[in-house]
Design a protein around this motif. Structure first.
Motif, PDB file in Angstrom:
ATOM      1  N   UNK A 105       0.819  -1.222   0.000  1.00  0.00           N
ATOM      2  CA  UNK A 105       0.000   0.000   0.000  1.00  0.00           C
ATOM      3  C   UNK A 105       0.852   1.272   0.000  1.00  0.00           C
ATOM      4  N   UNK A 106       1.577   1.525   1.084  1.00  0.00           N
ATOM      5  CA  UNK A 106       2.244   2.819   1.256  1.00  0.00           C
ATOM      6  C   UNK A 106       3.197   3.136   0.115  1.00  0.00           C
ATOM      7  N   UNK A 107       4.067   2.201  -0.197  1.00  0.00           N
ATOM      8  CA  UNK A 107       5.072   2.456  -1.238  1.00  0.00           C
ATOM      9  C   UNK A 107       4.413   2.722  -2.590  1.00  0.00           C
ATOM     10  N   UNK A 108       3.341   2.008  -2.880  1.00  0.00           N
ATOM     11  CA  UNK A 108       2.678   2.189  -4.178  1.00  0.00           C
ATOM     12  C   UNK A 108       1.937   3.518  -4.257  1.00  0.00           C
ATOM     13  N   UNK A 164       2.942   2.058  14.736  1.00  0.00           N
ATOM     14  CA  UNK A 164       3.384   1.629  13.402  1.00  0.00           C
ATOM     15  C   UNK A 164       2.245   1.746  12.403  1.00  0.00           C
ATOM     16  N   UNK A 165       1.071   1.253  12.789  1.00  0.00           N
ATOM     17  CA  UNK A 165      -0.089   1.314  11.895  1.00  0.00           C
ATOM     18  C   UNK A 165      -0.515   2.752  11.640  1.00  0.00           C
ATOM     19  N   UNK A 166      -0.585   3.556  12.705  1.00  0.00           N
ATOM     20  CA  UNK A 166      -1.023   4.946  12.571  1.00  0.00           C
ATOM     21  C   UNK A 166      -0.047   5.761  11.743  1.00  0.00           C
ATOM     22  N   UNK A 172      -1.126   8.271   4.396  1.00  0.00           N
ATOM     23  CA  UNK A 172      -2.151   8.104   3.365  1.00  0.00           C
ATOM     24  C   UNK A 172      -3.306   9.067   3.587  1.00  0.00           C
ATOM     25  N   UNK A 173      -3.632   9.325   4.851  1.00  0.00           N
ATOM     26  CA  UNK A 173      -4.722  10.253   5.153  1.00  0.00           C
ATOM     27  C   UNK A 173      -4.354  11.675   4.751  1.00  0.00           C
ATOM     28  N   UNK A 174      -3.068  11.995   4.777  1.00  0.00           N
ATOM     29  CA  UNK A 174      -2.600  13.324   4.355  1.00  0.00           C
ATOM     30  C   UNK A 174      -3.054  13.617   2.922  1.00  0.00           C
ATOM     31  N   UNK A 210       2.244  20.574  -1.577  1.00  0.00           N
ATOM     32  CA  UNK A 210       1.265  19.495  -1.447  1.00  0.00           C
ATOM     33  C   UNK A 210       0.557  19.638  -0.094  1.00  0.00           C
ATOM     34  N   UNK A 211      -0.462  20.493  -0.034  1.00  0.00           N
ATOM     35  CA  UNK A 211      -1.174  20.692   1.232  1.00  0.00           C
ATOM     36  C   UNK A 211      -1.957  19.446   1.628  1.00  0.00           C
ATOM     37  N   UNK A 212      -2.214  19.264   2.922  1.00  0.00           N
ATOM     38  CA  UNK A 212      -2.950  18.079   3.370  1.00  0.00           C
ATOM     39  C   UNK A 212      -4.415  18.134   2.989  1.00  0.00           C
ATOM     40  N   UNK A 213      -5.042  16.960   2.978  1.00  0.00           N
ATOM     41  CA  UNK A 213      -6.481  16.883   2.729  1.00  0.00           C
ATOM     42  C   UNK A 213      -7.226  17.611   3.841  1.00  0.00           C
TER      43      UNK A 213
END
Length: 221
Positions: A105-108, A164-166, A172-174, A210-213
């Protein structure tokens, strides 16, 4: 002053930042453009990776090793249980997120949508992004299943596994790539951890260009 050489939206750096903040260890954050591989940076860590923590005259690399060093030298408040089986479960889940979740997920998603832009490596590959966004559903479902049985991911108390999960999910939430409505358990868990004082500096992060969501820094999301 302790120093953490980091990258704003690196989940590995964020895991260390959360651990330091939870332990109330003050640290100066130094943004490190690790992809430029400066001589000074490689002297600190020949592996060419962040985070790197300079603390008490030591220079340390590798996020899990750093976090466990902090836990062992500053055990209050605890982020690792005493029971060997419970400690195993924390380490298993840290590896799950830092290896499996990161690879799938994260890397992709972050690699294509954020780091290609930052490093000027071209445009995102939509197939890679789609693959990552598909894979996150499986991981959210797995987290939901764990949280059906436990108050926190590894048991009934918050541990390094939750950080670690957070750390990964907050990146990704950013960029607004987490479907929080998929699991009420996961959304409630993230709301709890997001509201902790240790999380405040992460919610103030801003990546230039790249501002956050909109919901990123909102505690009620």
């Amino acid at each position: 002053m302790n120093r953490l050489y980091h990258v704003t939206l690196s989940p590995f750096c964020r895991k260390v930042r959360l651990t330091l903040a939870e332990k109330k260890i003050e640290v100066e954050l130094i943004e490190e453009r690790y992809w430029e591989r400066s001589t000074e940076f490689l002297r600190r860590n020949p592996a060419g990776k962040v985070p790197i923590l300079r603390m008490d005259g030591r220079v340390m690399a590798e996020s899990q090793a750093i976090c466990e060093f902090i836990e062992e030298t500053c055990p209050t408040p605890p982020l690792m249980p005493r029971d060997p089986e419970a400690r195993y479960e924390v380490r298993r889940l840290c590896a799950w997120f830092d290896d499996k979740f990161n690879d799938e997920v994260t890397r992709k998603v972050m690699g294509e949508r954020v780091w290609k832009k930052v490093m000027k490596l071209g445009y995102p590959d939509s197939k890679t992004v789609k693959s990552g966004l598909g894979a996150i559903k499986y991981h959210l479902d797995y987290m939901g299943w764990l949280l059906d049985q436990r108050r926190w991911l590894a048991g009934d108390v918050m541990t390094l596994a939750d950080f670690a999960a957070a750390a990964h999910l907050s990146c990704l939430d950013y960029i607004s790539d987490v479907d929080w409505d998929r699991s009420a358990n996961v959304k409630d868990w993230y709301a709890k951890i997001k509201s902790r004082p240790a999380f405040r500096s992460l919610l103030a992060d801003q990546l230039p260009g790249l501002p956050p969501a909109p919901q990123y820094a909102e505690l009620d999301f």
